[in-house]
Design a protein around this motif. Sequence first.
Motif, PDB file in Angstrom:
ATOM      1  N   CYS A  82      -1.991  -0.010   3.478  1.00 13.15           N
ATOM      2  CA  CYS A  82      -2.719  -1.258   3.264  1.00 13.15           C
ATOM      3  C   CYS A  82      -3.360  -1.728   4.567  1.00 13.15           C
ATOM      4  O   CYS A  82      -2.728  -1.722   5.638  1.00 13.15           O
ATOM      5  CB  CYS A  82      -1.773  -2.331   2.716  1.00 13.15           C
ATOM      6  N   LYS A  83      -4.593  -2.137   4.471  1.00  4.91           N
ATOM      7  CA  LYS A  83      -5.335  -2.564   5.649  1.00  4.91           C
ATOM      8  C   LYS A  83      -4.808  -3.896   6.178  1.00  4.91           C
ATOM      9  O   LYS A  83      -4.817  -4.139   7.391  1.00  4.91           O
ATOM     10  CB  LYS A  83      -6.816  -2.690   5.304  1.00  4.91           C
ATOM     11  N   GLU A  84      -4.322  -4.767   5.294  1.00  5.46           N
ATOM     12  CA  GLU A  84      -3.877  -6.092   5.727  1.00  5.46           C
ATOM     13  C   GLU A  84      -2.448  -6.070   6.266  1.00  5.46           C
ATOM     14  O   GLU A  84      -2.175  -6.608   7.337  1.00  5.46           O
ATOM     15  CB  GLU A  84      -3.982  -7.063   4.540  1.00  5.46           C
ATOM     16  N   THR A  85      -1.545  -5.434   5.530  1.00  4.36           N
ATOM     17  CA  THR A  85      -0.129  -5.470   5.922  1.00  4.36           C
ATOM     18  C   THR A  85       0.332  -4.221   6.671  1.00  4.36           C
ATOM     19  O   THR A  85       1.430  -4.209   7.221  1.00  4.36           O
ATOM     20  CB  THR A  85       0.740  -5.652   4.670  1.00  4.36           C
ATOM     21  N   ASN A  86      -0.479  -3.160   6.659  1.00  2.00           N
ATOM     22  CA  ASN A  86      -0.150  -1.895   7.314  1.00  2.00           C
ATOM     23  C   ASN A  86       1.131  -1.279   6.724  1.00  2.00           C
ATOM     24  O   ASN A  86       1.855  -0.555   7.414  1.00  2.00           O
ATOM     25  CB  ASN A  86      -0.007  -2.086   8.831  1.00  2.00           C
ATOM     26  N   ARG A  87       1.377  -1.555   5.464  1.00  5.97           N
ATOM     27  CA  ARG A  87       2.525  -0.958   4.771  1.00  5.97           C
ATOM     28  C   ARG A  87       2.055   0.237   3.952  1.00  5.97           C
ATOM     29  O   ARG A  87       0.923   0.282   3.477  1.00  5.97           O
ATOM     30  CB  ARG A  87       3.189  -1.987   3.850  1.00  5.97           C
TER      31      ARG A  87
END
Length: 567
Positions: free
Chosen positions: A441-446
Amino acid sequence: MPTCTTESLNRMWSSTESIHVGGAGSSSSSGFHSPTSPVSVSPSTSPDNTLRRRRIRRGSSAGSIIQEPFVIRSDCRDSRSQSPINQQPQEEPCISALTELIGWYPAFLLRVLQAIVIAILPQTWKQILMAIPMFWISMWIWIFWQFVQLPFTIIKLFLSLLLTPPSERLRKKRTVLISGGSTIQALHLARNFYSAGARVVVCEVEGLFALARFSTAVSKFYTVPKPTSDQLQNYVRALCEIVDKEQAVYYIPVSATTSAYYDSVAKPHLELLGCTSFCPGIKEVWALDDTLEVLKRCQKLGIATPTYHAITSRDDVFQLYETGAIRNGRFVMSTAGPSGLRERAKIILPPCRTDVRLPNNINEQKPWVVVQDIEGEHYLTCTTIKDTQVIANVTCRMEQGTNGLVPEENKLIDTWLKNFFSKLNLLRPITGHISFRFVICKETNRILPLSSRVGVSLPYICYTSVHPRLLWKPCKHFNRQNSGPIISESGRYWMPETLMNTFRNPSVEAVTRLIGTVLDKREALFEIWDPLPYCAYYHMQLPFQNVLGFVQRRQDSFPRPVAAPVQ
């Protein structure tokens, strides 16, 4: 004795009768007898008969006696050769009423049968006349295809004799059976096992291009019936026959052209023949090949998952549109449950409800799952599992737009895989190839799992010939650390895509990038000792696939008739 003229004889006798001249009783001066006498005379106007009568008269006048009867027959005998005096009218047989009553029903049946034959025979002839051209067309296509394959077969035999030493050809080897012979990953599996010292036999379902047939690494190639829910036994029986004939001791299913479910059904039958199958069982396939089941297990194990919805009817999808749950973002709908293991399908849901086209067979027995495709970097893996332990993994980043695969070493994905399989608790140990699709995920880096599939995926082409030795150790002294890298460090590229990217943006940088790619990386199909699959794929299989895809897109572009709802 009254004189008989020719006219009177013509009136009483036919002109085609024979003349019978008797022996001692014919002393008349005229040479003719009465019509009532046993010896009959039939005057004829033909020249031959006239000449013969003259000879008879001359012989009679000279006093000669003919000892044997002399027969003169006319060349043209009339059907009315008998005397009208001897002809009597024939009496018609009298049919009684009882006979007519008894024979009426059999005659009626014969008339009915005759009418049926007359009605059916033209249809039968039409089918025969239609089948004969199709038979000839199929035969000529088969002959043409054999002529196309003949040069490749001769070159393959020549390369095998040239590159393989006699001692290697005569050495007794263990046989490995690989399925999915039309795929690129099956070709690389065959090459790797051949390099590891195994004898390779490849099979593929009917109707697909036999890419691995042209490889010098493949000893035998077979075609098997396409497995379906109704004809599963034919597929299993064909695999058992190949294993028994070739004495295969290892079976590696690619599960790309067919579902892994069918290979899991065939696994116990092959193991009874002494062939180890490198694939999970039926229960394990259901737990890993079903995206809905994998996401549910991830939630139970405390692993983060994307937003997903279980679908059991068409109204569930429409309700998601009405509530706005799938209005924003990209959502993918795929089959789930036991039926989804046999029949795979995937639909990308459009943002507007009016554009959605859903199948009619969505119910509790055939469920679907809707998964949100989150923005970010997408990755595809080819993970090798043995006894529920990750023994090898290759991760490729999926390029946006071109869907190209770039091999990368991602620690997050490796950690996720080890964590997932360490927590996974099933009835039997898991052994086989598993493919996962992840997104970071680009926002959470998960890292989030999007889908999973049992089988060998395309990133396998990055493995080297060391990989087969992990699955099937050639000897007890094998050591992985001393055998070399398991993943190719140079990377792979596709020649058509690389050239098309250069032609689309012609510049000095593009040409420099093309030269660097060719020098630094290896082509995905080409091998100097096995060049035929490269030629067969780019000059035969790929053009046919492009033409077939174009025809299918043209058919899909035509408007389809909408059936009226049944009241």
